[in-house]
Design a protein around this motif. Sequence first.
Motif, PDB file in Angstrom:
ATOM      1  N   LEU A 268       0.830  -1.200   0.000  1.00 33.13           N
ATOM      2  CA  LEU A 268       0.000   0.000   0.000  1.00 33.13           C
ATOM      3  C   LEU A 268       0.872   1.262   0.000  1.00 33.13           C
ATOM      4  N   GLU A 269       1.927   1.259   0.792  1.00 34.79           N
ATOM      5  CA  GLU A 269       2.842   2.411   0.816  1.00 34.79           C
ATOM      6  C   GLU A 269       3.556   2.578  -0.521  1.00 34.79           C
ATOM      7  N   ARG A 270       3.905   1.472  -1.170  1.00 33.33           N
ATOM      8  CA  ARG A 270       4.540   1.555  -2.485  1.00 33.33           C
ATOM      9  C   ARG A 270       3.600   2.218  -3.480  1.00 33.33           C
ATOM     10  N   ARG A 271       2.324   1.816  -3.443  1.00 41.45           N
ATOM     11  CA  ARG A 271       1.347   2.414  -4.361  1.00 41.45           C
ATOM     12  C   ARG A 271       1.115   3.893  -4.049  1.00 41.45           C
ATOM     13  N   LEU A 272       1.086   4.243  -2.782  1.00 41.66           N
ATOM     14  CA  LEU A 272       0.929   5.657  -2.417  1.00 41.66           C
ATOM     15  C   LEU A 272       2.123   6.473  -2.909  1.00 41.66           C
ATOM     16  N   ARG A 273       3.309   5.881  -2.817  1.00 41.80           N
ATOM     17  CA  ARG A 273       4.534   6.575  -3.207  1.00 41.80           C
ATOM     18  C   ARG A 273       4.566   6.854  -4.714  1.00 41.80           C
ATOM     19  N   VAL A 274       4.066   5.944  -5.538  1.00 45.53           N
ATOM     20  CA  VAL A 274       4.147   6.105  -6.990  1.00 45.53           C
ATOM     21  C   VAL A 274       2.917   6.790  -7.588  1.00 45.53           C
ATOM     22  N   THR A 275       1.871   6.988  -6.787  1.00 45.46           N
ATOM     23  CA  THR A 275       0.677   7.662  -7.290  1.00 45.46           C
ATOM     24  C   THR A 275       0.939   9.161  -7.353  1.00 45.46           C
ATOM     25  N   GLU A 276       0.759   9.737  -8.522  1.00 45.02           N
ATOM     26  CA  GLU A 276       1.101  11.141  -8.730  1.00 45.02           C
ATOM     27  C   GLU A 276       0.208  12.094  -7.941  1.00 45.02           C
ATOM     28  N   GLN A 277      -1.058  11.748  -7.744  1.00 43.48           N
ATOM     29  CA  GLN A 277      -1.988  12.639  -7.046  1.00 43.48           C
ATOM     30  C   GLN A 277      -1.694  12.751  -5.558  1.00 43.48           C
ATOM     31  N   VAL A 278      -1.021  11.763  -4.981  1.00 43.38           N
ATOM     32  CA  VAL A 278      -0.717  11.765  -3.548  1.00 43.38           C
ATOM     33  C   VAL A 278       0.575  12.541  -3.330  1.00 43.38           C
ATOM     34  N   ILE A 279       0.497  13.578  -2.474  1.00 38.80           N
ATOM     35  CA  ILE A 279       1.695  14.379  -2.239  1.00 38.80           C
ATOM     36  C   ILE A 279       2.367  14.048  -0.916  1.00 38.80           C
ATOM     37  N   LYS A 280       1.656  13.379  -0.006  1.00 37.44           N
ATOM     38  CA  LYS A 280       2.241  13.018   1.289  1.00 37.44           C
ATOM     39  C   LYS A 280       1.412  11.898   1.902  1.00 37.44           C
ATOM     40  N   PHE A 281       2.059  11.009   2.662  1.00 39.87           N
ATOM     41  CA  PHE A 281       1.313   9.974   3.367  1.00 39.87           C
ATOM     42  C   PHE A 281       2.076   9.553   4.607  1.00 39.87           C
ATOM     43  N   ILE A 282       1.348   8.963   5.552  1.00 40.54           N
ATOM     44  CA  ILE A 282       1.959   8.418   6.758  1.00 40.54           C
ATOM     45  C   ILE A 282       1.133   7.207   7.201  1.00 40.54           C
ATOM     46  N   THR A 283       1.822   6.190   7.687  1.00 37.92           N
ATOM     47  CA  THR A 283       1.179   4.992   8.219  1.00 37.92           C
ATOM     48  C   THR A 283       1.551   4.866   9.684  1.00 37.92           C
ATOM     49  N   VAL A 284       0.541   4.658  10.533  1.00 44.39           N
ATOM     50  CA  VAL A 284       0.773   4.537  11.968  1.00 44.39           C
ATOM     51  C   VAL A 284       0.166   3.215  12.439  1.00 44.39           C
ATOM     52  N   ARG A 285       0.976   2.438  13.162  1.00 45.49           N
ATOM     53  CA  ARG A 285       0.484   1.184  13.739  1.00 45.49           C
ATOM     54  C   ARG A 285      -0.250   1.527  15.023  1.00 45.49           C
ATOM     55  N   MET A 286      -1.555   1.323  15.056  1.00 45.89           N
ATOM     56  CA  MET A 286      -2.379   1.813  16.163  1.00 45.89           C
ATOM     57  C   MET A 286      -2.488   0.832  17.318  1.00 45.89           C
ATOM     58  N   ASP A 287      -2.266  -0.471  17.104  1.00 45.83           N
ATOM     59  CA  ASP A 287      -2.387  -1.407  18.225  1.00 45.83           C
ATOM     60  C   ASP A 287      -1.308  -1.132  19.262  1.00 45.83           C
ATOM     61  N   GLU A 288      -0.104  -0.778  18.846  1.00 44.77           N
ATOM     62  CA  GLU A 288       0.951  -0.414  19.794  1.00 44.77           C
ATOM     63  C   GLU A 288       0.601   0.894  20.499  1.00 44.77           C
ATOM     64  N   GLU A 289       0.014   1.823  19.747  1.00 47.50           N
ATOM     65  CA  GLU A 289      -0.370   3.103  20.341  1.00 47.50           C
ATOM     66  C   GLU A 289      -1.473   2.905  21.377  1.00 47.50           C
ATOM     67  N   GLU A 290      -2.431   2.017  21.107  1.00 50.88           N
ATOM     68  CA  GLU A 290      -3.493   1.737  22.075  1.00 50.88           C
ATOM     69  C   GLU A 290      -2.933   1.105  23.347  1.00 50.88           C
ATOM     70  N   LYS A 291      -1.953   0.197  23.190  1.00 57.29           N
ATOM     71  CA  LYS A 291      -1.317  -0.408  24.365  1.00 57.29           C
ATOM     72  C   LYS A 291      -0.645   0.655  25.221  1.00 57.29           C
ATOM     73  N   ARG A 292       0.062   1.565  24.559  1.00 61.09           N
ATOM     74  CA  ARG A 292       0.771   2.626  25.287  1.00 61.09           C
ATOM     75  C   ARG A 292      -0.222   3.522  26.024  1.00 61.09           C
ATOM     76  N   LEU A 293      -1.325   3.883  25.369  1.00 63.34           N
ATOM     77  CA  LEU A 293      -2.317   4.747  26.002  1.00 63.34           C
ATOM     78  C   LEU A 293      -3.013   4.038  27.162  1.00 63.34           C
ATOM     79  N   ASN A 294      -3.310   2.753  27.010  1.00 64.04           N
ATOM     80  CA  ASN A 294      -3.936   1.998  28.103  1.00 64.04           C
ATOM     81  C   ASN A 294      -3.006   1.897  29.304  1.00 64.04           C
ATOM     82  N   LYS A 295      -1.705   1.746  29.063  1.00 65.78           N
ATOM     83  CA  LYS A 295      -0.732   1.689  30.151  1.00 65.78           C
ATOM     84  C   LYS A 295      -0.698   3.015  30.910  1.00 65.78           C
TER      85      LYS A 295
END
Length: 142
Positions: free
Chosen positions: A76-103
């Motif tokens: 998915l990131e490869r496709r976002l990178r080569v798509t001309e219409q997309v100028i910026k993207f970010i992917t965040v793994r949320m299960d780790e973030e939820e664990k951190r917030l619950n702690k």
Amino acid sequence: MDRFYEVMFIVRPDVEDADVDKLIAGFEQTIVNGGGNLRSTEKMGRRKLAYTVRKFNEGNYLLLTLDADGKLIAELERRLRVTEQVIKFITVRMDEEEKRLNKIKAIRASRKKLSAQPAAEAAAAPAPVETAAPATEAPAAV
């Protein structure tokens, strides 16, 4: 092993809404074909960028939430990178973030408020009872 991710990407502001919909449909198809589970797609609208990206000061923000494995996210990131219409993207793994917030929430819940504690202890503690005990002499310090 599937993990929970959020993928945010910014599309150029000069792309029409119909083309944005086609772009989203293409990414959703990539997720479904790769064995992932798309939870939601959110169009956040046109917003001003914090800084100029590829000579654009505004962009259309889009958010995908999905369950996927690492290989699918890489594709998915490869496709976002080569798509001309997309100028910026970010992917965040949320299960780790939820664990951190619950702690953090558990640590905060375990702490007692010190400002409320003296008033509560004073109200709950019984008054000391004085008894007439025989006086004892303390040994002299050497």
